[in-house]
Enzyme design. Structure first.
Site, PDB file in Angstrom:
ATOM      1  N   ARG A  78       0.846  -1.193   0.000  1.00  0.00           N
ATOM      2  CA  ARG A  78       0.000   0.000   0.000  1.00  0.00           C
ATOM      3  C   ARG A  78       0.874   1.233   0.000  1.00  0.00           C
ATOM      4  O   ARG A  78       1.698   1.410   0.896  1.00  0.00           O
ATOM      5  CB  ARG A  78      -0.932  -0.001   1.213  1.00  0.00           C
ATOM      6  CG  ARG A  78      -1.738   1.281   1.321  1.00  0.00           C
ATOM      7  CD  ARG A  78      -2.651   1.339   2.529  1.00  0.00           C
ATOM      8  NE  ARG A  78      -3.340   2.618   2.570  1.00  0.00           N
ATOM      9  CZ  ARG A  78      -3.237   3.500   3.577  1.00  0.00           C
ATOM     10  NH1 ARG A  78      -2.473   3.212   4.641  1.00  0.00           N
ATOM     11  NH2 ARG A  78      -3.870   4.658   3.533  1.00  0.00           N
ATOM     12  N   HIS A 122      -2.774  11.102   0.673  1.00  0.00           N
ATOM     13  CA  HIS A 122      -2.253  10.841   2.015  1.00  0.00           C
ATOM     14  C   HIS A 122      -1.601  12.122   2.524  1.00  0.00           C
ATOM     15  O   HIS A 122      -0.402  12.196   2.775  1.00  0.00           O
ATOM     16  CB  HIS A 122      -1.251   9.691   1.985  1.00  0.00           C
ATOM     17  CG  HIS A 122      -1.005   9.063   3.323  1.00  0.00           C
ATOM     18  ND1 HIS A 122      -1.153   7.701   3.566  1.00  0.00           N
ATOM     19  CD2 HIS A 122      -0.606   9.608   4.500  1.00  0.00           C
ATOM     20  CE1 HIS A 122      -0.852   7.444   4.844  1.00  0.00           C
ATOM     21  NE2 HIS A 122      -0.530   8.575   5.427  1.00  0.00           N
ATOM     22  N   GLU A 167      -7.475   8.739   6.026  1.00  0.00           N
ATOM     23  CA  GLU A 167      -7.781   9.338   7.328  1.00  0.00           C
ATOM     24  C   GLU A 167      -8.265  10.792   7.255  1.00  0.00           C
ATOM     25  O   GLU A 167      -7.593  11.733   7.746  1.00  0.00           O
ATOM     26  CB  GLU A 167      -6.576   9.239   8.254  1.00  0.00           C
ATOM     27  CG  GLU A 167      -6.150   7.820   8.500  1.00  0.00           C
ATOM     28  CD  GLU A 167      -5.066   7.698   9.560  1.00  0.00           C
ATOM     29  OE1 GLU A 167      -4.399   8.697   9.877  1.00  0.00           O
ATOM     30  OE2 GLU A 167      -4.896   6.577  10.070  1.00  0.00           O
ATOM     31  N   ASN A 292      -7.367   1.802   9.658  1.00  0.00           N
ATOM     32  CA  ASN A 292      -6.058   1.979  10.316  1.00  0.00           C
ATOM     33  C   ASN A 292      -6.266   1.885  11.815  1.00  0.00           C
ATOM     34  O   ASN A 292      -6.997   2.710  12.388  1.00  0.00           O
ATOM     35  CB  ASN A 292      -5.454   3.346   9.966  1.00  0.00           C
ATOM     36  CG  ASN A 292      -5.108   3.469   8.497  1.00  0.00           C
ATOM     37  OD1 ASN A 292      -5.157   2.495   7.759  1.00  0.00           O
ATOM     38  ND2 ASN A 292      -4.736   4.669   8.065  1.00  0.00           N
ATOM     39  N   TYR A 294      -4.400   1.585  15.663  1.00  0.00           N
ATOM     40  CA  TYR A 294      -3.183   1.709  16.461  1.00  0.00           C
ATOM     41  C   TYR A 294      -3.425   1.490  17.943  1.00  0.00           C
ATOM     42  O   TYR A 294      -2.610   0.908  18.641  1.00  0.00           O
ATOM     43  CB  TYR A 294      -2.518   3.074  16.229  1.00  0.00           C
ATOM     44  CG  TYR A 294      -1.872   3.152  14.867  1.00  0.00           C
ATOM     45  CD1 TYR A 294      -2.603   3.541  13.739  1.00  0.00           C
ATOM     46  CD2 TYR A 294      -0.543   2.778  14.682  1.00  0.00           C
ATOM     47  CE1 TYR A 294      -2.021   3.579  12.482  1.00  0.00           C
ATOM     48  CE2 TYR A 294       0.050   2.819  13.433  1.00  0.00           C
ATOM     49  CZ  TYR A 294      -0.706   3.212  12.328  1.00  0.00           C
ATOM     50  OH  TYR A 294      -0.139   3.241  11.083  1.00  0.00           O
ATOM     51  N   GLU A 351      -3.477  -0.046   7.901  1.00  0.00           N
ATOM     52  CA  GLU A 351      -2.307   0.318   8.720  1.00  0.00           C
ATOM     53  C   GLU A 351      -2.458  -0.270  10.120  1.00  0.00           C
ATOM     54  O   GLU A 351      -3.551  -0.216  10.687  1.00  0.00           O
ATOM     55  CB  GLU A 351      -2.149   1.837   8.887  1.00  0.00           C
ATOM     56  CG  GLU A 351      -1.690   2.574   7.679  1.00  0.00           C
ATOM     57  CD  GLU A 351      -1.560   4.068   7.930  1.00  0.00           C
ATOM     58  OE1 GLU A 351      -1.265   4.480   9.078  1.00  0.00           O
ATOM     59  OE2 GLU A 351      -1.793   4.848   6.987  1.00  0.00           O
TER      60      GLU A 351
HETATM   61  O1  LIG Z   1       1.600   7.636  13.171  1.00  0.00           O
HETATM   62  C1  LIG Z   1       1.823   6.513  12.409  1.00  0.00           C
HETATM   63  C2  LIG Z   1       1.003   6.558  11.126  1.00  0.00           C
HETATM   64  C3  LIG Z   1       1.442   7.655  10.162  1.00  0.00           C
HETATM   65  O2  LIG Z   1       2.821   7.543   9.893  1.00  0.00           O
HETATM   66  C4  LIG Z   1       0.606   7.499   8.880  1.00  0.00           C
HETATM   67  O3  LIG Z   1       1.027   8.363   7.842  1.00  0.00           O
HETATM   68  C5  LIG Z   1      -0.856   7.800   9.159  1.00  0.00           C
HETATM   69  O4  LIG Z   1      -1.702   7.259   8.161  1.00  0.00           O
HETATM   70  C6  LIG Z   1      -1.248   7.312  10.530  1.00  0.00           C
HETATM   71  N1  LIG Z   1      -2.454   7.397  11.073  1.00  0.00           N
HETATM   72  C7  LIG Z   1      -2.345   6.944  12.336  1.00  0.00           C
HETATM   73  C8  LIG Z   1      -3.464   6.868  13.313  1.00  0.00           C
HETATM   74  N2  LIG Z   1      -4.127   8.088  13.396  1.00  0.00           N
HETATM   75  C9  LIG Z   1      -3.646   9.198  14.064  1.00  0.00           C
HETATM   76  C10 LIG Z   1      -4.220   9.577  15.239  1.00  0.00           C
HETATM   77  C11 LIG Z   1      -3.778  10.710  15.859  1.00  0.00           C
HETATM   78  C12 LIG Z   1      -2.763  11.471  15.314  1.00  0.00           C
HETATM   79  C13 LIG Z   1      -2.172  11.079  14.127  1.00  0.00           C
HETATM   80  C14 LIG Z   1      -2.609   9.919  13.503  1.00  0.00           C
HETATM   81  C15 LIG Z   1      -1.075   6.555  12.578  1.00  0.00           C
HETATM   82  N3  LIG Z   1      -0.409   6.774  11.435  1.00  0.00           N
END
Ligand SMILES: OC[C@@H]1[C@@H](O)[C@H](O)[C@@H](O)c2nc(CNc3ccccc3)cn21
Length: 447
Positions: A78, A122, A167, A292, A294, A351
């Site tokens: 991706r 993105h 996102e 995505n 986390y 992700e």
């Molecule tokens: O932070 C890790 C990754 C980032 O590198 C990616 O470009 C992005 O798609 C991404 N989204 C998140 C989860 N969402 C989020 C929540 C709060 C602040 C920033 C990202 C994490 N990540």
């Protein structure tokens, strides 16, 4: 190896990156600047003044990186396209040099038996469009659909899985409400407008795809399950607001053609009323949800916390370097929530990953990253549990293939399953990459 964690046949195993975070060479071959090319030059906005000028130098090293994916046995990749490489002014003139780069990347992936999953946006908006209001200008739905159509005509067929936006919540919350991300605005009246225009642009791009494309297109959202800190009515109301704001604000319009009611409560006078025809555009059917994941948030009422009046409560648990609790159960819970709320749509985990301090690269060919190994194993098992509960999960893209530019955090946080020495550009697979390779090769049985 046990059969306990075998995934469905055809489950798509891959990794994920984004253009500005890895490519470097932001202005070569006719490309125009993006809002991130500008934002990183704004003093104080990015850790250590780090920029994407070189990053992982992927624009020049993409063949080596694809070879690395093949050696790891990955089946998919991706990535995102830098809009300003294709349309340097964001609209109008197409730049052949930009299309040629992504031709080379896509063809190299296909030659190596790796399926490309292409994200159109993105976060790296062409600066020329930001000069015209960017996501605050209603015309951006047409600009985005024009860009998308250029890409569909060139790549559809070789690319069979498309995503419109990565996102939209982060674009709005980070770029227009709190100002931590490009373009760095802090305005509660702008945020809902940006949200709505992002959704209209998504709908316009899906509509354009139905006219020109023959494969699948979806939307990528970050979802973070909210758990009440107590059973008090206040905390439960805070959870409802936080859940509406982050998790339902984008999927409800796409699936139901309406915003959650809590949004007007949250934004008050700053919440506009939109014409019904906008929601007909936004609710174009999509083929899958990109999810995505986390972390989760344990949430309490906080009268001072603007604009949600909700705040996270720290847990006695492991946290990553980005301050996110390691909570794999939240992934299972959210997949079940998607199944039940939206009618069990096909889902790709687009992700999932973690930033932990990685010890300096040891001699030899593998760097040890025990915390990331543990995170990966637990989250894949959480997905397997959801699949066993009937959730239609079709694939998993590890975030990220490479250590890269973590936006405002610069190069200080490392999410890669492959270590990058940013002085030498040397790639070194971490133990998490070796484990992931075995998991992919056994379709989960090595979990
Ligand atoms: O932070 C890790 C990754 C980032 O590198 C990616 O470009 C992005 O798609 C991404 N989204 C998140 C989860 N969402 C989020 C929540 C709060 C602040 C920033 C990202 C994490 N990540």
């Amino acid at each position: 190896m046990s059969q306990a964690f075998e995934f469905p046949q055809g489950f798509l195993w891959g990794s994920a990156t984004s253009a500005y975070q890895i490519e470097g060479s932001p202005l070569v071959d006719g490309a125009g600047p993006s809002i991130w090319h500008r934002f990183v030059r704004t003093p104080g906005m990015v850790h250590d003044g780090d920029t994407g000028d070189v990053a992982c130098d992927h624009y020049r090293r993409y063949k080596d990186d694809v070879r690395l994916m093949r050696e790891l046995g990955l089946k998919a990749y991706r990535f995102s396209v830098a809009w300003a490489r294709i349309l340097p002014e964001g609209k109008g003139r197409v730049n052949p040099g930009g299309l040629d780069f992504y031709d080379r990347l896509v063809d190299t992936l296909l030659e190596n038996g790796i399926e490309p999953l292409l994200t159109l946006y993105h976060w790296d908006l062409p600066a020329a469009l930001d000069d015209r209001g960017g996501w605050l200008n209603p015309d951006i739905a047409h600009w985005f659909a024009e860009y998308a159509s250029v890409m569909y005509r060139r790549f559809d067929g070789r690319v069979k899985k498309w995503a419109t936006l990565n996102e939209p919540w982060v674009v709005t919350d980070g770029g227009y409400l709190h100002g931590a991300l490009a373009p760095g605005h802090r305005n509660r009246f702008e945020a809902p407008i940006a949200t709505h225009h992002l959704l209209r642009a998504h709908g316009a791009a899906v509509q354009a795809y139905r006219a020109e494309g023959k494969h699948a297109i979806g939307l990528v959202v970050n979802l973070e399950p909210k758990y009440a800190a107590s059973d008090s009515a206040e905390d439960r109301a805070a959870v409802r607001r936080a859940d509406a704001y982050m998790n339902r604000q984008y999927l409800d319009p796409v699936f139901f053609g309406r915003y959650p009611d809590e949004l007007e409560e949250i934004f008050g006078e700053a919440w506009p009323q939109w014409p019904a025809e906008d929601f007909e555009l936004i609710r174009q059917p999509i083929d899958y949800v990109g999810f995505n994941y986390y972390t989760r948030s344990v949430t309490r009422h906080d009268e001072q916390a603007w604009p949600l009046k909700a705040a996270p409560v720290k847990q006695h648990a492991t946290y990553t370097e980005t301050g996110w609790e390691v909570f794999p159960q939240g992934l299972t819970d959210t997949l079940v929530w998607l199944r039940d709320r939206y009618g069990n749509p096909p889902v790709y985990i687009t992700e999932n990953g973690s930033a932990f301090y990685d010890p300096p690269v040891a001699d030899g060919d593998t760097l040890d990253d025990p915390l990331r190994v543990d995170y990966l194993r637990k989250h894949l098992r959480a997905i397997h549990a959801a699949i066993c509960m009937g959730c239609d999960v079709r694939g998993y893209m590890a975030w990220s293939l490479l250590d890269n530019l973590e936006w405002s955090l610069g190069f200080s946080k490392r999410f890669g399953i492959v270590h990058v020495d940013f002085q030498t550009q040397k790639r070194t697979p971490k133990r998490s990459a070796r484990l992931y390779s075995r998991i992919v090769g056994s379709n989960g049985r090595a979990l």
